[in-house]
Design a protein around this motif. Sequence first.
Motif, short mmCIF file in Angstrom:
data_model
loop_
_atom_site.label_atom_id
_atom_site.label_comp_id
_atom_site.label_asym_id
_atom_site.label_seq_id
_atom_site.Cartn_x
_atom_site.Cartn_y
_atom_site.Cartn_z
N MET A 1 -37.08 1.03 -10.06
CA MET A 1 -36.86 -0.41 -9.89
C MET A 1 -36.13 -0.99 -11.09
SD MET A 1 -39.64 -3.53 -9.44
CE MET A 1 -40.21 -3.41 -11.15
N GLY A 2 -35.16 -1.84 -10.80
CA GLY A 2 -34.55 -2.71 -11.79
C GLY A 2 -34.92 -4.13 -11.42
N LEU A 3 -35.42 -4.90 -12.36
CA LEU A 3 -35.96 -6.24 -12.08
C LEU A 3 -35.31 -7.27 -12.99
CD1 LEU A 3 -38.13 -8.11 -10.77
CD2 LEU A 3 -39.72 -7.34 -12.57
N VAL A 4 -34.78 -8.32 -12.38
CA VAL A 4 -34.20 -9.44 -13.14
C VAL A 4 -35.04 -10.68 -12.86
CG1 VAL A 4 -32.21 -10.96 -13.41
CG2 VAL A 4 -31.87 -8.50 -13.19
N LEU A 5 -35.54 -11.31 -13.92
CA LEU A 5 -36.34 -12.52 -13.82
C LEU A 5 -35.75 -13.60 -14.72
CD1 LEU A 5 -39.97 -11.04 -14.00
CD2 LEU A 5 -38.77 -11.85 -11.96
N LYS A 6 -35.56 -14.79 -14.15
CA LYS A 6 -35.01 -15.91 -14.91
C LYS A 6 -33.69 -15.54 -15.58
CE LYS A 6 -38.79 -18.13 -13.86
NZ LYS A 6 -38.79 -19.04 -12.70
#
Length: 415
Positions: free
Chosen positions: A226-231
């Motif tokens: 998983m690659g996760l981008v937040l804000k």
Amino acid sequence: MSVGIRHDDLRRRNRAMVIAAVRRAGQPSRTEIAATTGLSHSTISAISSDLIGEGILTESKPSEAGSLKRGRPQVGLSLNPEAAAVMTVVLSLNFLSVAVIDYAGQVISEEQRRLDTLTMSRDALIGECTAIVRRRLEDPDLDVRSIARIALAIQGITDTRSRAMLWSPITPHTDIAFADILEDEFGIPATMENDCNMMAIALRWRDPDRYRDDFIAILLSHGIGMGLVLKGELFTGTHSSGGEFGHMIHQPKGALCRCGRRGCVEAYAGNYAIWRNARQLGEDAEPVADVSDADMRALATAARERDGPEREAYRKAGEALGYGLGSLFALIDPAPVAMVGVSAAAFDLIEPALREAIAQTAGGQHSKSISFDTEPNELPLIREGCAMRALTFVDQEIFAPGVQARAGLVGKNVA
């Protein structure tokens, strides 16, 4: 009390904004850059003149269609492909690839090799990585001096400083400082990146309208990542790259995972897990070392044709992924998801059970509104993410300050 901005810092920031606008848009006019950045026309004119003089940007001739319009035709600005280059290295299960990419983002040289990463010695694995880089650098058609950065991506966990592989399911070896090794060997700055994080970076560049502030990239391949981008920021752990979605527990004491633990999401949704369930081998069966893309496509075809163990295997994969995503959504709220990898081509078999599982979690209150997109080949995304990671470093840390930190960058302008 207001704090003044130093002239050098303002200049650097404005140059970075102009370079970023050109990289994002391709061939924007000065007017379009002004609209994007909010900078004045006079500032853009001065900065673009400097960047053209330094060989970083070039002017594009107006198109024939544009020249027929009334008024003075708009001249576009482009990145000069010869200003610099970067190198990407992608190391995955039994596979190694390298590409040299010019400053405009085009691949100008590449090589791919099959390896047996699970059985290779530590020195042999390092040797293969350095050798494939050396062969590109020894290419007589390549200007080696223009290569400003190397970005290496790998399946598994990397450290927060982007220097080392801490653990990977593709090799029994741990704590390999690939970035330091490449820098010591070739004298070129290098970074070590998690492959799924690079997928997320690439998606953001490809489709910023969909993948902007909050989104998730899930790798559906032999492993699950998983690659996760937040804000708007790429998520990493406190000590490592984090994001090990595939090794969250789906079923305590469940199916055997290739990490050695039991019940991981990957032990139900990875290619080897789908294959194991389709062949009814049992949850204690040792994960097969590799399953070819052709075999996975054939498995998906069989699952579409009949309601048998193949279809049930994909249902179990969807269920594991759905409960995992539902738990994640309970923490961060739902966000757009990109499913990437060979099994993304079988998402039609996975999606029903996935959505059903999400709906049963606290994060699934708005499950019907959650959107999924698919990309069946992860390598181009990983390579593109590495390239953009390296190129934006060159943009911001070398060209924006007006510093040619490596001999050969932007040709005649090098001191």
